[in-house]
Design an enzyme around this catalytic site. Structure first.
Site, short mmCIF file in Angstrom:
data_model
loop_
_atom_site.label_atom_id
_atom_site.label_comp_id
_atom_site.label_asym_id
_atom_site.label_seq_id
_atom_site.Cartn_x
_atom_site.Cartn_y
_atom_site.Cartn_z
N ASP A 64 -9.87 -3.51 -6.35
CA ASP A 64 -9.36 -2.39 -5.55
C ASP A 64 -10.05 -1.11 -6.00
O ASP A 64 -9.87 -0.66 -7.13
CB ASP A 64 -7.85 -2.28 -5.73
CG ASP A 64 -7.19 -1.34 -4.72
OD1 ASP A 64 -7.84 -0.36 -4.31
OD2 ASP A 64 -6.03 -1.59 -4.37
N HIS A 109 -8.07 -4.49 -2.44
CA HIS A 109 -6.89 -3.90 -1.83
C HIS A 109 -6.51 -4.69 -0.57
O HIS A 109 -7.37 -5.19 0.14
CB HIS A 109 -7.17 -2.45 -1.45
CG HIS A 109 -5.96 -1.69 -1.04
ND1 HIS A 109 -5.11 -1.11 -1.95
CD2 HIS A 109 -5.44 -1.42 0.18
CE1 HIS A 109 -4.12 -0.51 -1.31
NE2 HIS A 109 -4.31 -0.68 -0.01
N CYS A 143 0.84 -1.20 0.00
CA CYS A 143 0.00 0.00 0.00
C CYS A 143 0.88 1.26 0.00
O CYS A 143 1.54 1.53 -1.00
CB CYS A 143 -0.96 -0.04 1.19
SG CYS A 143 -2.10 1.36 1.21
#
Length: 292
Positions: free
Chosen positions: A229, A261, A172
């Site tokens: 995502d 995600h 991330c």
């Protein structure tokens, strides 16, 4: 849309303490457990990697103006071992990042995760994702991160790591920095970015995004992304693929259509076991095939 808004979509001011509190603060930055912002964790799916046969624990590294805390896991013995720098999620070097380090150590790597928010604050104490983003993440300059990653590599090489076999991976927030660092440090062998932003709006602290440096990449980069995502769209990834055509090194972006995600994060509802297992195999193969 601002970078903070982008990062909030991905996940549906603290100041550094006084010198007298510094030791406790540094220890807390790599403490066991999970950040408040991700409670409750999904105990039924969390993977726990043991430390038998490994050398593990917190470390302190010189990094210019500060002592940089981190977590290290490597096989027992003198080495040298190939180094993998692990770049944290927004939640810091909490239990899951430490476990990722132990997973890599089980695969034969010297894995080290620096606490890259140490100057700005402790994300483990923030109760919400928006709080982490506003009070800490938004205040972290990209240039600072690159310097601290340089310091992490230097420390690892001096403490049992192999200077000729250094790689990086991150998740991330850390995934974005993997792309950036692959354009910064030509001595790396390979890089693997997990669901890191590839496009965004520049700010003084984040002036460039991976799409802006695609032609400057100095080492092979593998990007691992989820097709569901909501914060990193298919259009953004297609634009990144186009930009990567200018790269002078090997690159690849793998998209898992049924994953969202954070699909490797087994402590969160986002965990996708099938995608996570396949992507982990791809990480190990990418490092192996590129000299790690």
């Amino acid at each position: 849309m601002s970078q903070l808004e982008n990062m909030k979509n991905e996940f549906d001011s603290l100041t550094a303490p006084s010198i007298g509190d510094r030791r406790g603060f540094l220890a807390g930055m790599v403490a066991s457990g999970f950040a408040l912002a991700v409670q409750p964790v999904c105990a039924q799916t969390i993977i726990k990697t043991g430390s038998e046969g490994l050398t593990v624990g917190p470390v302190a590294m010189p990094a210019g103006d500060i002592t940089l805390p981190g977590y290290r896991a490597r096989p027992e013995g003198a080495g040298p071992f190939p180094v993998v720098v692990v770049v944290q999620e927004i939640f810091g070097v909490h239990e899951w990042i430490q476990d990722v380090c132990r997973r890599l150590a089980r695969a034969g790597y010297f894995a080290i995760a620096p606490a890259l928010y140490v100057r700005q604050g402790d994300p483990a104490k923030e109760a919400t994702v928006p709080g982490i983003l506003k009070n800490i993440v938004s205040k972290v300059p990209d240039e600072q991160v690159q310097r601290d990653l340089d310091a992490t590599v230097a420390w690892a090489v001096k403490n049992g790591g192999d200077a000729k076999r250094v790689g990086i991976t991150g998740f991330c927030w850390g995934g974005r920095h993997v792309w950036l660092y692959a354009a910064h440090n030509a001595s790396l062998k390979a890089a693997v970015a997990w669901y890191g932003q590839v496009v965004g709006n520049p700010t003084p602290n984040t002036p460039r995004f991976p799409i802006d440096i695609a032609g400057d990449l100095k080492v092979p980069v593998l990007g691992l992304y989820g097709g569901l995502d909501e914060g990193i769209t298919a259009d953004a990834l297609e634009k990144m693929r186009e930009a990567l055509k200018a790269a002078k090194v090997k690159t690849d972006i793998v998209i898992y259509p049924k994953a969202g995600h954070g699909f490797l994060a087994d402590y969160r509802p986002s965990f996708n076991p099938e995608a996570g297992a396949d992507a982990w195999k791809k990480l190990l193969a990418w490092f192996h095939d590129n000299g790690m």
